[in-house]
Scaffold this motif. Structure first.
Motif, PDB file in Angstrom:
ATOM      1  N   MET A 294       0.853  -1.196   0.000  1.00  0.00           N
ATOM      2  CA  MET A 294       0.000   0.000   0.000  1.00  0.00           C
ATOM      3  C   MET A 294       0.883   1.238   0.000  1.00  0.00           C
ATOM      4  SD  MET A 294      -3.059   1.202   2.606  1.00  0.00           S
ATOM      5  CE  MET A 294      -2.036   1.338   4.073  1.00  0.00           C
ATOM      6  N   THR A 295       0.625   2.119  -0.964  1.00  0.00           N
ATOM      7  CA  THR A 295       1.364   3.372  -1.068  1.00  0.00           C
ATOM      8  C   THR A 295       0.500   4.508  -0.550  1.00  0.00           C
ATOM      9  OG1 THR A 295       2.566   2.563  -2.995  1.00  0.00           O
ATOM     10  CG2 THR A 295       2.559   4.947  -2.624  1.00  0.00           C
ATOM     11  N   VAL A 296       0.978   5.187   0.457  1.00  0.00           N
ATOM     12  CA  VAL A 296       0.240   6.300   1.067  1.00  0.00           C
ATOM     13  C   VAL A 296       0.773   7.599   0.486  1.00  0.00           C
ATOM     14  CG1 VAL A 296      -0.405   7.465   3.209  1.00  0.00           C
ATOM     15  CG2 VAL A 296      -0.028   4.970   3.192  1.00  0.00           C
ATOM     16  N   LYS A 297      -0.131   8.365  -0.124  1.00  0.00           N
ATOM     17  CA  LYS A 297       0.254   9.669  -0.677  1.00  0.00           C
ATOM     18  C   LYS A 297      -0.389  10.783   0.132  1.00  0.00           C
ATOM     19  CE  LYS A 297       1.512   8.597  -5.429  1.00  0.00           C
ATOM     20  NZ  LYS A 297       1.346   8.979  -6.852  1.00  0.00           N
ATOM     21  N   ARG A 298       0.413  11.740   0.514  1.00  0.00           N
ATOM     22  CA  ARG A 298      -0.057  12.895   1.279  1.00  0.00           C
ATOM     23  C   ARG A 298       0.157  14.145   0.422  1.00  0.00           C
ATOM     24  NH1 ARG A 298      -0.004  13.859   6.877  1.00  0.00           N
ATOM     25  NH2 ARG A 298      -0.683  11.689   7.085  1.00  0.00           N
ATOM     26  N   ASP A 299      -0.949  14.829   0.120  1.00  0.00           N
ATOM     27  CA  ASP A 299      -0.917  16.028  -0.734  1.00  0.00           C
ATOM     28  C   ASP A 299      -0.194  15.770  -2.046  1.00  0.00           C
ATOM     29  OD1 ASP A 299      -2.335  17.600   1.143  1.00  0.00           O
ATOM     30  OD2 ASP A 299      -0.487  17.950   2.268  1.00  0.00           O
ATOM     31  N   GLY A 300      -0.457  14.577  -2.611  1.00  0.00           N
ATOM     32  CA  GLY A 300       0.069  14.224  -3.922  1.00  0.00           C
ATOM     33  C   GLY A 300       1.448  13.611  -3.921  1.00  0.00           C
ATOM     34  N   LYS A 301       2.129  13.547  -2.794  1.00  0.00           N
ATOM     35  CA  LYS A 301       3.479  12.995  -2.718  1.00  0.00           C
ATOM     36  C   LYS A 301       3.495  11.713  -1.896  1.00  0.00           C
ATOM     37  CE  LYS A 301       5.659  17.568  -3.027  1.00  0.00           C
ATOM     38  NZ  LYS A 301       6.586  18.529  -2.366  1.00  0.00           N
ATOM     39  N   THR A 302       4.336  10.770  -2.323  1.00  0.00           N
ATOM     40  CA  THR A 302       4.420   9.512  -1.594  1.00  0.00           C
ATOM     41  C   THR A 302       4.920   9.761  -0.181  1.00  0.00           C
ATOM     42  OG1 THR A 302       4.835   8.257  -3.619  1.00  0.00           O
ATOM     43  CG2 THR A 302       5.478   7.229  -1.528  1.00  0.00           C
ATOM     44  N   TYR A 303       4.135   9.268   0.781  1.00  0.00           N
ATOM     45  CA  TYR A 303       4.420   9.509   2.196  1.00  0.00           C
ATOM     46  C   TYR A 303       5.034   8.276   2.850  1.00  0.00           C
ATOM     47  CZ  TYR A 303       3.417  11.622   6.795  1.00  0.00           C
ATOM     48  OH  TYR A 303       3.509  12.181   8.055  1.00  0.00           O
ATOM     49  N   LYS A 304       4.484   7.093   2.471  1.00  0.00           N
ATOM     50  CA  LYS A 304       4.992   5.856   3.038  1.00  0.00           C
ATOM     51  C   LYS A 304       4.454   4.670   2.246  1.00  0.00           C
ATOM     52  CE  LYS A 304       5.902   3.761   7.534  1.00  0.00           C
ATOM     53  NZ  LYS A 304       5.811   3.942   9.003  1.00  0.00           N
ATOM     54  N   THR A 305       5.231   3.591   2.206  1.00  0.00           N
ATOM     55  CA  THR A 305       4.782   2.344   1.605  1.00  0.00           C
ATOM     56  C   THR A 305       4.729   1.284   2.695  1.00  0.00           C
ATOM     57  OG1 THR A 305       5.727   2.890  -0.551  1.00  0.00           O
ATOM     58  CG2 THR A 305       5.249   0.574  -0.118  1.00  0.00           C
ATOM     59  N   ILE A 306       3.588   0.572   2.770  1.00  0.00           N
ATOM     60  CA  ILE A 306       3.345  -0.374   3.864  1.00  0.00           C
ATOM     61  C   ILE A 306       2.983  -1.740   3.272  1.00  0.00           C
ATOM     62  CG2 ILE A 306       1.939  -0.868   5.893  1.00  0.00           C
ATOM     63  CD1 ILE A 306       1.322   2.124   6.065  1.00  0.00           C
ATOM     64  N   PRO A 307       3.615  -2.804   3.726  1.00  0.00           N
ATOM     65  CA  PRO A 307       3.209  -4.147   3.289  1.00  0.00           C
ATOM     66  C   PRO A 307       1.867  -4.534   3.898  1.00  0.00           C
ATOM     67  CG  PRO A 307       4.956  -4.301   4.912  1.00  0.00           C
ATOM     68  CD  PRO A 307       4.797  -2.844   4.605  1.00  0.00           C
ATOM     69  N   ILE A 308       1.045  -5.188   3.116  1.00  0.00           N
ATOM     70  CA  ILE A 308      -0.294  -5.575   3.579  1.00  0.00           C
ATOM     71  C   ILE A 308      -0.551  -7.041   3.243  1.00  0.00           C
ATOM     72  CG2 ILE A 308      -1.178  -3.238   3.331  1.00  0.00           C
ATOM     73  CD1 ILE A 308      -2.353  -5.804   0.848  1.00  0.00           C
ATOM     74  N   SER A 309      -1.671  -7.538   3.791  1.00  0.00           N
ATOM     75  CA  SER A 309      -2.164  -8.844   3.380  1.00  0.00           C
ATOM     76  C   SER A 309      -3.647  -8.678   3.075  1.00  0.00           C
ATOM     77  CB  SER A 309      -1.963  -9.890   4.490  1.00  0.00           C
ATOM     78  OG  SER A 309      -2.477 -11.145   4.072  1.00  0.00           O
TER      79      SER A 309
END
Length: 447
Positions: A294-309
């Motif tokens: 999961m890629t989290v974007k804050r105000d259009g910019k990548t904020y963090k990438t998190i592994p998910i299931s």
């Protein structure tokens, strides 16, 4: 005894007669009296009779000019005039007429002209006081809470004018009943800060057939200037959104003017209020089921990438744009409530303490913490019944991806799922109207 002797030179004296006797006398006029004089003599006799009768009536009934024959009317008029002269200039008006059976639950209040309110008491059928406040200038009073539907109230208002003269007004009324009215539960609440994907959503407690009038009495505007359009999902749900996500930092105002608006046969609205909420920073997170990231974007910019299931091949996760509608620090998830049952009717799973859970659909899709799965599955494979799981700890403690994402998220944030084997989530399954094109959305408007 001395006798009176009559002679031709000393005739007997005439005896005094009453007018009645004159009239009835058989005394005849002297021979030779003209007929004209005879008529005059009879007329004088009758006149004398009526005059005597008038004197007799006046003596019995009293002198009318002395006020003895006004049967009390003049006295009452004088009393009324005196009361009017001393009446207070304060004129009190209660919004709900005495005896009304369909009074508004919003517009109840008291106003006064020619004076100031000194006391207003509103009580319900059980005698419980309803809080309220008199305005600083004393000209009006309003209750501090919205009244209940189908409830009887009594109001007593008192005021004084500039001369200290008091006035009182009473009114007993019953608010519009539940059966004769409709009300809409809405989200978001007044004063909230929400994510860019948060629609305005109404759920009405009765079916609305007069959709045009109802929708036209709800206006949603944004400080960003974005055009906002309503869309009906069936007869009881109405959502509003712009073409694209709300602009970050904008203020959205919703004016509800449904009080008295006909929603259908025999039902009228009862709501009248203005609600405002703020759009926070923009956060849109994208879940890729191919990579389980999961890629989290804050105000259009990548904020963090998190592994998910995500969802397993047997129970894939919905595709599409989903909006966080609820947040729970901890909640129970029982598969039987969403159709995942064993042959004995019990849920395929029943986890009583799921941490950091956020709802994505009405049918049970969540993005949540997962403490029971092996750490190796996150970022590698889908193992859930359709939810998006993030590594977490039992009880929600520690520094985990599940806790981080929960703390960083607002209700109204968007989570997009792509590359799943499942279908796209339905627009009315949760707050997910973004899965309709703008032309489809506009086609569902009644105005």
């Amino acid at each position: 005894m001395e006798q009176l002797v009559t002679t031709p030179d000393n005739p007997a004296p005439a005896r005094s007669r009453t007018p009645h006797q004159l009239l009835l006398s058989d005394e005849q006029p002297a021979p030779g009296t003209p007929r004209r004089h005879r008529r005059m003599r009879r007329t004088l006799a009758v006149t004398a009779l009526f005059a005597a009768g008038a004197l007799s009536l006046s003596a019995c009934g009293g002198d009318a000019s002395a006020g003895g024959n006004d049967d009390g009317k003049n006295g009452q008029a004088a009393a009324d005039a005196a009361a009017a002269k001393n009446a207070s200039d304060a004129k009190i008006k209660v919004s709900s007429d005495d005896g009304a059976t369909n009074a508004s639950i919003n517009e109840t209040g008291v106003k006064v002209t020619g004076g100031k309110l000194t006391e207003v008491k509103l009580t319900d059928a059980n005698g419980k006081d309803v809080a309220g406040a008199i305005s600083p200038d004393g000209s009006s009073w309003k209750p501090g809470v919205q009244l209940e539907r189908g409830t009887k109230y009594r109001i007593v208002a008192k005021a004084k004018d500039s001369k200290g003269r008091t006035a009182t007004e009473n009114s007993a009324f019953t608010t519009v009943s539940n059966a004769q009215s409709f009300i809409g539960s809405y989200t978001p609440d007044d004063g909230k800060t929400v994510g860019v994907g948060m629609p305005v959503s109404f759920n009405f407690d009765k079916a609305i057939t007069n959709k045009k009038d109802v929708q036209s009495h709800i206006t949603v505007t944004s400080s960003s200037g974005q055009k906002v359009v309503g869309h009906w999902f069936g007869a009881q749900r109405l959502d509003f959104r712009p073409e694209d996500y709300w602009k970050a930092g904008s203020k959205v105002t919703m004016k509800i003017d449904l009080d008295g608006v006909k929603g259908g046969q025999g039902i009228s609205g009862v709501q009248s209020k203005t609600v405002s909420f703020t759009i926070g920073r923009s956060q849109v997170s994208t879940v890729d089921m191919n990579t389980q990231q999961m890629t989290v974007k804050r105000d259009g910019k990548t904020y963090k990438t998190i592994p998910i299931s995500g969802g397993s091949p047997e129970h894939p996760t919905y595709n599409g744009q989903m909006v966080i509608s609820e947040k729970f620090e901890q909640t129970r998830m029982d598969g039987s409530t969403v159709g995942f049952k064993n042959s004995d009717g019990k849920g395929e799973y029943d986890i009583k303490d799921v941490p950091h859970a956020m709802r994505l659909s009405a049918s049970g899709t969540f993005i949540h913490g997962n403490y029971w799965g092996s750490p190796s599955v996150f970022g590698a494979s889908g193992t859930s019944h359709g939810c998006v799981g993030l590594r977490d700890q039992k009880g929600g403690g520690g520094d985990t991806p599940g806790k981080w994402f929960f703390n960083q998220s607002l209700i109204g944030d968007v989570v997009i799922v792509k590359n799943s084997k499942d279908e796209t989530v339905k627009p009315d399954n949760g707050l997910n109207g973004w899965n309709m094109s703008w032309s489809q959305w506009q086609a569902g408007s009644a105005v």
